[in-house]
Design an enzyme around this catalytic site. Sequence first.
Site, PDB file in Angstrom:
ATOM      1  N   CYS A 147       0.834  -1.183   0.123  1.00 28.46           N
ATOM      2  CA  CYS A 147      -0.264  -0.161   0.064  1.00 28.46           C
ATOM      3  C   CYS A 147       0.906   1.252   0.138  1.00 28.46           C
ATOM      4  CB  CYS A 147      -0.847  -0.061   1.090  1.00 28.46           C
ATOM      5  SG  CYS A 147      -2.146  -1.211   1.052  1.00 28.46           S
TER       6      CYS A 147
ATOM      7  N   LYS B 247       0.524   3.497  -3.270  1.00 29.35           N
ATOM      8  CA  LYS B 247      -0.479   3.983  -3.494  1.00 29.35           C
ATOM      9  C   LYS B 247      -0.426   5.566  -3.794  1.00 29.35           C
ATOM     10  CE  LYS B 247      -4.222   3.491  -0.888  1.00 29.35           C
ATOM     11  NZ  LYS B 247      -4.952   3.197   0.254  1.00 29.35           N
TER      12      LYS B 247
ATOM     13  N   ASP C 219     -14.168   3.319   2.370  1.00 30.28           N
ATOM     14  CA  ASP C 219     -13.248   1.891   2.252  1.00 30.28           C
ATOM     15  C   ASP C 219     -13.952   1.070   1.173  1.00 30.28           C
ATOM     16  OD1 ASP C 219     -11.037   1.973   4.127  1.00 30.28           O
ATOM     17  OD2 ASP C 219     -12.979   1.900   5.507  1.00 30.28           O
TER      18      ASP C 219
ATOM     19  N   ASP D  50      -8.832  -3.563  -4.723  1.00 25.06           N
ATOM     20  CA  ASP D  50      -7.470  -3.335  -4.001  1.00 25.06           C
ATOM     21  C   ASP D  50      -6.329  -4.193  -4.673  1.00 25.06           C
ATOM     22  OD1 ASP D  50      -5.253  -2.218  -2.615  1.00 25.06           O
ATOM     23  OD2 ASP D  50      -6.833  -1.697  -0.919  1.00 25.06           O
TER      24      ASP D  50
ATOM     25  N   GLY E 145     -11.267 -13.928 -12.939  1.00 28.37           N
ATOM     26  CA  GLY E 145     -10.845 -12.672 -12.777  1.00 28.37           C
ATOM     27  C   GLY E 145     -10.165 -12.109 -13.929  1.00 28.37           C
TER      28      GLY E 145
ATOM     29  N   ASP F 295     -10.319   1.145   7.787  1.00 27.68           N
ATOM     30  CA  ASP F 295      -9.062   0.390   7.929  1.00 27.68           C
ATOM     31  C   ASP F 295      -8.117   1.175   7.946  1.00 27.68           C
ATOM     32  OD1 ASP F 295      -9.193   0.437   5.258  1.00 27.68           O
ATOM     33  OD2 ASP F 295      -8.821  -1.645   4.838  1.00 27.68           O
TER      34      ASP F 295
END
Length: 331
Positions: A18, A21, A53, A70, A141, A226
Amino acid sequence: MTTDLGIRLTQYASGGGCACKVPPGELERVLGGVLSAGDATDDLLVGLENGDDGAVVRLDGHRAVVVTTDFFTPVVDDAYDWGRIAAANALSDVYAMGGDPLVAVNLLAWPRDRIPFDLAADVLRGGADVAREAGCHLAGGHSIDDPEPKYGLAVTGIADPGRLLRNDAGAAGVPLTLTKPLGLGVLNNRHKATGEVFPEAVEVMTTLNRDASRAALAAGLTCATDVTGFGLLGHLFKLCRASGVSAVVDAAAVPYVEAARASYAAGYVPGGSRRNLDWVRPHLDASVDEDELVLLADAQTSGGLLVAGELPGWPVVGELVPRREATVVVR
């Protein structure tokens, strides 16, 4: 068992987890012109307006759909663990809204000419195992050939529209509970630089936020988020701004993963952590030193929930207070 090809996945990515980002200030400037008044409807319970979120759409009086996605570049070298971490991180957005994940699809980008594609199977297996632990269906996916490896999930969950956890529902006089220790960004940065493995950090990042979410709902709480790429200070600032309150953080009460402070002292700090602090600094009143603030702004990957309310078994790290000149106060 993970395929052992002697490949360090973190060396194929410019960032990690993360911490890669887009900086929060830049992101908000871009998104500022996207939402218009005509986009909101009675059934869109949570949209873009407060940077929550996940998006939440009401189906009927008892059911709402939670939608989120995400994905990120490798945060650890082990392909299976990376898959587990990325999946837990994506599922966390549903838990942070008070929902239960129902179905997810994989998002995979892979440099087929640089890393054997067989290694991607370990990433996908890690994601599948965490989805299975969460009781979430994983069905298909999308994959692309990309110069930099990336993995994550797009997740659909289900929630009670009358019992959501939102980042705009905070109220003054309520304690703040943090359900995972900080320091993950620092340790991931050290892992990328040295190859050292930190099992406690992997354990924290692969732990689902399911129990904390259910405990918050059982306690009748309504506000949570979160703690991921914008760090504790960044996500707390967003929660306070959306809720129209301020917060006081007790820095001494905030838990850290073992070796995080020593790693920070040795110079292992993600650039994203410093950018987080720069973003929050104009809204900050702090009596602790700069090092402590950087740690509080450390960019987390698959971090815990920050809950407005007390949850037995998890540490209280501060409280929400009536709106002050400084949105976040650190003592």
